[in-house]
Motif scaffolding. Structure first.
Motif, PDB file in Angstrom:
ATOM      1  N   UNK A  21      -0.094   6.058 -24.272  1.00 29.97           N
ATOM      2  CA  UNK A  21       0.160   5.142 -25.380  1.00 29.97           C
ATOM      3  C   UNK A  21       1.515   5.426 -26.014  1.00 29.97           C
ATOM      4  N   UNK A  22       1.897   6.676 -26.088  1.00 35.02           N
ATOM      5  CA  UNK A  22       3.212   6.994 -26.679  1.00 35.02           C
ATOM      6  C   UNK A  22       4.347   6.567 -25.756  1.00 35.02           C
ATOM      7  N   UNK A  23       4.096   6.535 -24.462  1.00 39.20           N
ATOM      8  CA  UNK A  23       5.127   6.022 -23.554  1.00 39.20           C
ATOM      9  C   UNK A  23       5.341   4.522 -23.794  1.00 39.20           C
ATOM     10  N   UNK A  24       4.251   3.822 -24.128  1.00 39.52           N
ATOM     11  CA  UNK A  24       4.349   2.375 -24.351  1.00 39.52           C
ATOM     12  C   UNK A  24       4.898   2.056 -25.738  1.00 39.52           C
ATOM     13  N   UNK A  25       4.425   2.783 -26.722  1.00 42.11           N
ATOM     14  CA  UNK A  25       4.839   2.569 -28.113  1.00 42.11           C
ATOM     15  C   UNK A  25       5.230   3.908 -28.730  1.00 42.11           C
ATOM     16  N   UNK A  26       6.488   4.240 -28.763  1.00 44.67           N
ATOM     17  CA  UNK A  26       6.895   5.524 -29.351  1.00 44.67           C
ATOM     18  C   UNK A  26       6.454   5.674 -30.808  1.00 44.67           C
ATOM     19  N   UNK A  27       6.258   4.548 -31.490  1.00 40.74           N
ATOM     20  CA  UNK A  27       5.858   4.628 -32.903  1.00 40.74           C
ATOM     21  C   UNK A  27       4.382   4.296 -33.105  1.00 40.74           C
ATOM     22  N   UNK A  28       3.591   4.438 -32.061  1.00 39.44           N
ATOM     23  CA  UNK A  28       2.153   4.188 -32.189  1.00 39.44           C
ATOM     24  C   UNK A  28       1.545   5.193 -33.170  1.00 39.44           C
TER      25      UNK A  28
ATOM     26  N   UNK B 181      -7.145  -6.372 -13.160  1.00 39.87           N
ATOM     27  CA  UNK B 181      -5.793  -6.508 -13.696  1.00 39.87           C
ATOM     28  C   UNK B 181      -4.854  -5.423 -13.156  1.00 39.87           C
ATOM     29  N   UNK B 182      -5.422  -4.257 -12.839  1.00 41.43           N
ATOM     30  CA  UNK B 182      -4.587  -3.158 -12.335  1.00 41.43           C
ATOM     31  C   UNK B 182      -5.496  -2.145 -11.672  1.00 41.43           C
TER      32      UNK B 182
ATOM     33  N   UNK C 114     -15.167   4.155 -18.419  1.00 44.51           N
ATOM     34  CA  UNK C 114     -14.025   4.485 -19.297  1.00 44.51           C
ATOM     35  C   UNK C 114     -12.916   5.057 -18.444  1.00 44.51           C
ATOM     36  N   UNK C 115     -11.781   5.332 -19.120  1.00 41.44           N
ATOM     37  CA  UNK C 115     -10.680   5.983 -18.418  1.00 41.44           C
ATOM     38  C   UNK C 115     -11.096   7.387 -17.976  1.00 41.44           C
ATOM     39  N   UNK C 116     -10.513   7.872 -16.873  1.00 43.37           N
ATOM     40  CA  UNK C 116     -10.765   9.254 -16.469  1.00 43.37           C
ATOM     41  C   UNK C 116      -9.704  10.197 -17.024  1.00 43.37           C
ATOM     42  N   UNK C 117      -9.840  11.477 -16.768  1.00 42.22           N
ATOM     43  CA  UNK C 117      -8.889  12.471 -17.270  1.00 42.22           C
ATOM     44  C   UNK C 117      -7.504  12.320 -16.650  1.00 42.22           C
ATOM     45  N   UNK C 118      -7.419  11.650 -15.500  1.00 39.95           N
ATOM     46  CA  UNK C 118      -6.113  11.465 -14.841  1.00 39.95           C
ATOM     47  C   UNK C 118      -5.472  10.120 -15.210  1.00 39.95           C
ATOM     48  N   UNK C 119      -5.870   9.565 -16.350  1.00 39.51           N
ATOM     49  CA  UNK C 119      -5.416   8.237 -16.757  1.00 39.51           C
ATOM     50  C   UNK C 119      -3.905   8.126 -16.917  1.00 39.51           C
ATOM     51  N   UNK C 120      -3.209   9.235 -17.135  1.00 38.69           N
ATOM     52  CA  UNK C 120      -1.753   9.169 -17.313  1.00 38.69           C
ATOM     53  C   UNK C 120      -1.021   9.121 -15.971  1.00 38.69           C
ATOM     54  N   UNK C 121      -1.714   9.398 -14.886  1.00 40.17           N
ATOM     55  CA  UNK C 121      -1.049   9.415 -13.577  1.00 40.17           C
ATOM     56  C   UNK C 121      -0.489   8.033 -13.221  1.00 40.17           C
ATOM     57  N   UNK C 122      -1.268   6.962 -13.308  1.00 37.44           N
ATOM     58  CA  UNK C 122      -0.684   5.648 -13.016  1.00 37.44           C
ATOM     59  C   UNK C 122       0.459   5.305 -13.969  1.00 37.44           C
ATOM     60  N   UNK C 123       0.360   5.766 -15.211  1.00 37.27           N
ATOM     61  CA  UNK C 123       1.445   5.498 -16.161  1.00 37.27           C
ATOM     62  C   UNK C 123       2.731   6.132 -15.656  1.00 37.27           C
ATOM     63  N   UNK C 124       2.629   7.358 -15.168  1.00 38.44           N
ATOM     64  CA  UNK C 124       3.809   8.051 -14.636  1.00 38.44           C
ATOM     65  C   UNK C 124       4.363   7.350 -13.400  1.00 38.44           C
TER      66      UNK C 124
ATOM     67  N   UNK D  67       4.460   4.065 -13.240  1.00 34.47           N
ATOM     68  CA  UNK D  67       4.933   2.756 -13.686  1.00 34.47           C
ATOM     69  C   UNK D  67       3.845   1.761 -14.006  1.00 34.47           C
ATOM     70  N   UNK D  68       2.583   2.206 -14.011  1.00 33.69           N
ATOM     71  CA  UNK D  68       1.496   1.257 -14.280  1.00 33.69           C
ATOM     72  C   UNK D  68       0.680   1.795 -15.451  1.00 33.69           C
ATOM     73  N   UNK D  69       1.064   1.427 -16.659  1.00 34.45           N
ATOM     74  CA  UNK D  69       0.446   1.968 -17.864  1.00 34.45           C
ATOM     75  C   UNK D  69      -0.807   1.172 -18.201  1.00 34.45           C
ATOM     76  N   UNK D  70      -1.950   1.682 -17.778  1.00 29.69           N
ATOM     77  CA  UNK D  70      -3.186   0.916 -17.976  1.00 29.69           C
ATOM     78  C   UNK D  70      -3.689   1.035 -19.414  1.00 29.69           C
ATOM     79  N   UNK D  71      -3.350   2.109 -20.097  1.00 31.17           N
ATOM     80  CA  UNK D  71      -3.734   2.230 -21.506  1.00 31.17           C
ATOM     81  C   UNK D  71      -3.036   1.141 -22.312  1.00 31.17           C
ATOM     82  N   UNK D  72      -1.761   0.954 -22.027  1.00 29.62           N
ATOM     83  CA  UNK D  72      -0.992  -0.112 -22.681  1.00 29.62           C
ATOM     84  C   UNK D  72      -1.606  -1.463 -22.345  1.00 29.62           C
ATOM     85  N   UNK D  73      -2.005  -1.637 -21.089  1.00 31.22           N
ATOM     86  CA  UNK D  73      -2.557  -2.906 -20.630  1.00 31.22           C
ATOM     87  C   UNK D  73      -3.829  -3.255 -21.399  1.00 31.22           C
TER      88      UNK D  73
END
Lengths: 379, 88
Positions: free
Chosen positions: A49-56, A240-241, A305-315, A317-323
């Motif tokens: 989420x911070x990668x998507x919105x630095x001011x979240x 969606x992803x 729900x999301x798994x513990x590796x949820x940041x891996x797709x974000x890294x 280029x596919x930010x599913x939390x943002x989605x």
């Protein structure tokens, strides 16, 4: 992938700056911040989420002052303790009312199996408080439960290991004539043990019943490789992803500490069949085992729900939390496809330190706000 | 011979190969890399021994034997399929 020039595929890592969302930075509460031996998804989602919105604005809701993500460099902006689900709906709602007066938030992203059902049941009350909880529908949640999984698989033409639902130790022993050893005995939310005989089965069943209650599942143990798929459903049967992962490093507790991304049309079709049947809305993780002898995929479970590796797709280029957040914000989202194959991840644990006064404050006052160091998460 | 699965393999000059569908990775020998590259370049199975014998300066019989064993391994790994009519 070129075939005329055999070399490593040149993969261009999408710049993370491209992932910053143009939409309004949300105020979002997240649960599940522990990252120890049994890592919870919350801390990974904080990063995404911070990668998507630095001011979240991120509000951490914790059951335990020792959830390590509370004290990490990229910790939530403020943390509040909340009562365990077993305390009941009324107690939680009252606590959330108090928290919202101190630190308003608009979205709640739960990450723990044990809290999902009660939150789904109180979705209306949460909405009355002005909080949109990112949750699947009640019917879909039930249909993918461990107890109903065999039925779901049958309806979707997906294989699953033989599984028996049992309510006590005697019943567990009774089903072993059908299931056979070795087998797995699993709790309703967490923990699974491989058992090799009746003595094992009795001990582990008792432990699970004491810790989590019932029912338990007794499941045949297949030999193969685990594949996990993280996906976001659009609520209408579509995806969606997605990110498909082959587990390459597994902890002693069976947790994935390393993996490599793959794209398998067979696995993709199975996931699409299941998500279409469930008409799933939001994030989910599908756990499969590819049987070593037959090469066939067997569905082990679906985590809602999301798994513990949820940041891996974000890294990647596919930010599913943002989605998922943009989706509930009403932002028009486009399907993103699947993560590119050929990327590996390894989980790296670090040590954190904190002041005992802060720990004590969280326990006694139920809230803690620690100034964050400059975030090392690049937007 | 069907070499379609081989075409999706990610392979580097050092022989490290990754299968993007299964997630398996493995290390090929220099000759293994050579055989795969020849197959992907469209060289017929029957012409492989001669090409390999020339490239590595070995007897044709040795090349033929080694290629046979390697193709069997590729088949077992589902990277190639050979019809019953093909002479392995």
């Amino acid at each position: 992938m070129t075939t005329s020039d055999i070399s490593y595929v040149e993969t261009t890592m999408p710049t993370l700056s491209g992932g910053v969302s143009p939409s309004i930075a949300p105020r979002i509460a997240i649960t599940g911040l522990a990252r120890g031996e049994n890592p919870q998804p919350g801390a990974a989602l904080v990063k995404s989420l911070r990668r998507a919105w630095p001011d979240v604005t991120i509000v951490g809701l914790v059951y335990d002052a020792q959830e390590s993500g509370i004290y990490a460099d990229d910790r939530p902006d403020v943390v509040f303790t909340i009562p365990y689900p077993s305390s009941g709906k009324k107690v939680l709602i009252e606590r959330l009312k108090t928290i919202l007066e101190l630190e308003p938030f608009d979205f709640l992203l739960p990450t723990l199996d044990a809290e999902m059902e009660s939150l789904i049941q109180m979705a209306d009350e949460l909405r009355d408080l002005g909080v949109h909880a990112i949750l699947p529908g009640a019917d879909a949640f039930s249909a993918r439960s461990k107890q109903n999984l065999t039925k779901l698989c049958r309806e979707c033409g997906v294989r699953s290991p033989m599984t028996k639902v049992v309510h006590d130790v005697r019943e567990a022993v009774g089903v072993m004539e059908d299931v056979g050893f070795p087998a797995y005995v699993k709790g309703p939310y967490y923990d699974a043990y491989r058992v090799f005989g009746v003595d094992d089965l009795v001990v582990r069943s008792r432990e699970l019943l004491a810790e989590w209650g019932g029912p338990l599942l007794v499941q045949e143990a297949l030999d193969g490789v685990e594949f996990n798929v993280l996906a976001v459903g659009d609520g209408a049967g579509g995806i969606l992803a997605g990110c498909m992962l082959r587990k390459t490093v597994v902890s002693s507790k069976g947790k994935g500490y390393g993996g490599v991304t793959v794209v398998d049309p067979v696995l993709q079709a199975l996931c699409e069949s299941l998500i279409r049947e469930l008409a799933w809305s939001g994030p989910l993780e599908l756990e499969f085992l590819c049987d070593r002898s037959s090469g066939e995929y067997y569905l082990l479970e679906i985590n809602p729900r999301f798994p513990a590796w949820a940041d891996v797709p974000t890294l990647l280029g596919m930010n599913m939390a943002k989605l998922v957040v943009e989706r509930v914000q009403g932002v028009a989202v486009e399907p993103m496809g699947y993560c590119e194959p050929g990327h590996f991840f390894l989980r790296h644990n670090v040590d954190l330190v904190g002041k005992i006064e802060d720990f004590g404050q969280l326990i006694s006052a139920g809230t803690l706000e620690l100034e964050r160091a400059s975030s090392n998460i690049k937007s | 011979m069907n070499i379609l699965p081989l075409q999706s393999l990610m392979l580097n000059d050092g022989g490290f190969a990754f299968h993007p569908t299964t997630g398996e990775s493995f290390q090929l020998s220099e000759t293994g890399v050579a055989v795969i590259r020849l197959l992907l370049a469209g060289v017929e199975e029957g012409d492989l021994p001669a090409q390999l014998a020339e490239e590595f300066a070995v007897d044709l019989a040795v090349a033929d034997r080694d290629i046979g064993g390697f193709l069997l391994t590729l088949k077992q790994m589902n990277l190639i399929s050979i019809s019953s009519d093909d002479d392995v």
